[in-house]
Design an enzyme around this catalytic site. Structure first.
Site, short mmCIF file in Angstrom:
data_model
loop_
_atom_site.label_atom_id
_atom_site.label_comp_id
_atom_site.label_asym_id
_atom_site.label_seq_id
_atom_site.Cartn_x
_atom_site.Cartn_y
_atom_site.Cartn_z
N ASN A 13 15.88 1.99 -10.59
CA ASN A 13 14.50 1.73 -10.18
C ASN A 13 13.56 2.13 -11.34
O ASN A 13 13.57 3.29 -11.77
CB ASN A 13 14.22 2.57 -8.92
CG ASN A 13 12.83 2.36 -8.39
OD1 ASN A 13 11.88 2.32 -9.16
ND2 ASN A 13 12.69 2.26 -7.09
N HIS A 16 8.83 4.33 -12.13
CA HIS A 16 8.13 5.46 -12.73
C HIS A 16 7.86 5.28 -14.22
O HIS A 16 7.12 6.08 -14.80
CB HIS A 16 8.83 6.77 -12.38
CG HIS A 16 8.77 6.97 -10.89
ND1 HIS A 16 7.57 7.02 -10.21
CD2 HIS A 16 9.73 7.02 -9.95
CE1 HIS A 16 7.81 7.12 -8.91
NE2 HIS A 16 9.12 7.13 -8.73
N HIS A 49 9.59 -1.45 -6.87
CA HIS A 49 8.87 -1.44 -5.59
C HIS A 49 7.43 -1.86 -5.84
O HIS A 49 6.67 -1.13 -6.47
CB HIS A 49 8.94 -0.02 -5.00
CG HIS A 49 8.34 0.10 -3.64
ND1 HIS A 49 8.40 1.27 -2.91
CD2 HIS A 49 7.66 -0.77 -2.85
CE1 HIS A 49 7.79 1.10 -1.75
NE2 HIS A 49 7.32 -0.13 -1.70
N ARG A 51 4.20 -1.95 -4.39
CA ARG A 51 3.51 -1.36 -3.23
C ARG A 51 2.21 -2.08 -2.99
O ARG A 51 1.61 -2.64 -3.91
CB ARG A 51 3.25 0.13 -3.48
CG ARG A 51 4.50 0.97 -3.60
CD ARG A 51 4.13 2.45 -3.66
NE ARG A 51 3.77 2.94 -2.36
CZ ARG A 51 4.56 3.69 -1.58
NH1 ARG A 51 5.74 4.06 -1.99
NH2 ARG A 51 4.15 4.08 -0.40
N ARG A 55 0.34 1.10 -7.03
CA ARG A 55 0.17 2.38 -7.76
C ARG A 55 1.09 2.49 -8.97
O ARG A 55 0.81 3.25 -9.87
CB ARG A 55 0.38 3.57 -6.82
CG ARG A 55 1.80 3.77 -6.38
CD ARG A 55 1.97 5.03 -5.59
NE ARG A 55 1.36 4.92 -4.28
CZ ARG A 55 1.75 5.68 -3.24
NH1 ARG A 55 2.69 6.58 -3.40
NH2 ARG A 55 1.18 5.54 -2.07
N GLU A 76 11.79 -4.10 -3.88
CA GLU A 76 11.50 -3.31 -2.68
C GLU A 76 10.09 -3.64 -2.25
O GLU A 76 9.17 -3.68 -3.09
CB GLU A 76 11.57 -1.82 -2.99
CG GLU A 76 12.96 -1.31 -3.22
CD GLU A 76 12.94 0.16 -3.62
OE1 GLU A 76 11.85 0.77 -3.67
OE2 GLU A 76 14.00 0.68 -3.90
N THR A 107 8.54 6.63 -0.54
CA THR A 107 8.99 6.09 0.75
C THR A 107 9.54 7.22 1.61
O THR A 107 10.36 8.01 1.15
CB THR A 107 10.10 5.04 0.52
OG1 THR A 107 9.66 4.16 -0.51
CG2 THR A 107 10.38 4.26 1.78
N GLU A 157 20.42 -0.45 3.32
CA GLU A 157 20.41 0.64 2.34
C GLU A 157 20.15 1.92 3.12
O GLU A 157 19.10 2.07 3.75
CB GLU A 157 19.33 0.42 1.27
CG GLU A 157 19.33 1.56 0.26
CD GLU A 157 18.61 1.23 -1.04
OE1 GLU A 157 18.79 0.12 -1.57
OE2 GLU A 157 17.88 2.11 -1.53
N HIS A 200 17.58 6.95 -2.58
CA HIS A 200 16.44 7.86 -2.44
C HIS A 200 16.84 9.29 -2.75
O HIS A 200 17.72 9.86 -2.11
CB HIS A 200 15.76 7.80 -1.07
CG HIS A 200 14.29 7.99 -1.21
ND1 HIS A 200 13.72 9.23 -1.23
CD2 HIS A 200 13.28 7.12 -1.42
CE1 HIS A 200 12.42 9.11 -1.44
NE2 HIS A 200 12.13 7.84 -1.56
N1 PXP Z 1 15.77 2.97 -2.53
C1 PXP Z 1 14.59 2.80 -1.88
C2 PXP Z 1 14.57 1.89 -0.69
C3 PXP Z 1 13.42 3.43 -2.32
O1 PXP Z 1 12.26 3.24 -1.66
C4 PXP Z 1 13.47 4.21 -3.49
C5 PXP Z 1 12.20 4.81 -4.03
O2 PXP Z 1 11.36 3.81 -4.47
C6 PXP Z 1 14.71 4.36 -4.14
C7 PXP Z 1 15.84 3.74 -3.63
C8 PXP Z 1 14.85 5.21 -5.36
O3 PXP Z 1 14.55 6.52 -5.02
P1 PXP Z 1 14.41 7.63 -6.15
O4 PXP Z 1 13.30 7.18 -7.04
O5 PXP Z 1 14.10 8.87 -5.39
O6 PXP Z 1 15.73 7.68 -6.86
#
Ligand code: PXP
Length: 255
Positions: A13, A16, A49, A51, A55, A76, A107, A157, A200
């Site tokens: 992901n 960030h 993601h 949003r 953001r 996402e 999330t 997931e 997550h």
């Molecule tokens: N899976 C989903 C559905 C999420 O919402 C997120 C966070 O955006 C992640 C995975 C990745 O989570 P993390 O950034 O905490 O590794």
């Protein structure tokens, strides 16, 4: 290996990278640049993601990723009309439906499928018709897994957030309970012929443990990998994470 006899896929992901860019309102660092690097480093997918409040990832990031990355893109998003239109236009490889609240930092919890079952079934139909792989982010609750199956979603997931939080705080009883729930949920999902992903809050330690759940086929990891890359560089971080996942996956095979 898992039931499909293949390695667990690692999706990264890149939200960030965009968080850092947006903090200064600059054009760098660019999530696409990171995704291109990750592609070379052998990860199996890119997650972003989009949003409602934009953001981190913005619309142009998703366009850039879909147009320039050969790896599967997992978008996402909340189950809103706006996001459905974007997904139907860009046709990413996969869409992962998540609950979204403006005031949350990240999330929280999984999507409550049961309370909106009929609407959600109608919502995912056009996505499935475009061959977008629809995944639903769910808490490890059997009722939600069964509802995911009823609405025709091919993937769930599992939210690993609570397990990872308790693990990082060394709250043994709580994280053990969460792991039991994750295992039961994964097993039920597989019985219902759903593909099982996890995501997550995952770090190196928790990746090993989550990867040891036999039904898991994909892990989506973001915050920890981007954070660690500041210190170690992304190449070292991806090889270590790959090692941890493979180690966890082999641990239930008796090999
Ligand atoms: N899976 C989903 C559905 C999420 O919402 C997120 C966070 O955006 C992640 C995975 C990745 O989570 P993390 O950034 O905490 O590794």
């Amino acid at each position: 290996m898992n039931q499909e006899n293949s390695k667990i896929r690692l999706g990264v992901n890149v939200d960030h990278v965009a968080t850092l860019r947006n903090a200064r309102g600059t054009v760098y660092p660019d999530p696409l640049k990171m995704a291109l690097m990750l592609e070379k480093l052998g990860v199996n997918g890119i997650t972003a993601h989009l949003r409602e409040d934009r953001r981190h990832i913005i619309d142009q990031d998703v366009v850039n990723l879909v147009n320039n990355i050969k790896l599967p893109i997992n978008l996402e998003m909340a189950a809103t009309q706006e996001m459905q239109s974007i997904a139907l236009e860009l046709v990413p490889h996969a869409v992962c439906l998540v609950p979204e609240r403006r005031e949350e930092r990240t999330t929280e919890g999984g999507l409550d499928i049961i309370s909106t079952e009929k609407e959600l079934k109608a919502y995912i139909t056009p996505l499935l018709e475009k061959s977008i792989k629809v995944s639903i982010f769910v808490s490890a609750e059997l009722e939600q897994i069964e509802a995911a199956s009823r609405i025709g979603a091919p993937v769930v997931e599992l939210n690993t957030g609570s397990f990872c939080d308790f693990f990082s705080q060394n709250r043994v009883e709580e994280y053990s309970n969460e792991m039991t729930k994750l295992k039961k949920a994964a097993s039920r999902a597989k019985q219902l012929d759903l593909e099982v992903h996890g995501g997550h809050g995952i770090s190196y330690d928790t990746a090993r443990l989550v990867a040891a759940i036999p039904q898991i086929q994909e892990l989506n990891i973001g915050h920890f990998l981007i954070s660690e890359s500041i210190f170690q560089g992304m190449s070292a971080v991806i090889s270590k994470m790959r090692h941890e996942i493979d180690f966890g996956q082999k641990s239930y095979m008796g090999s």
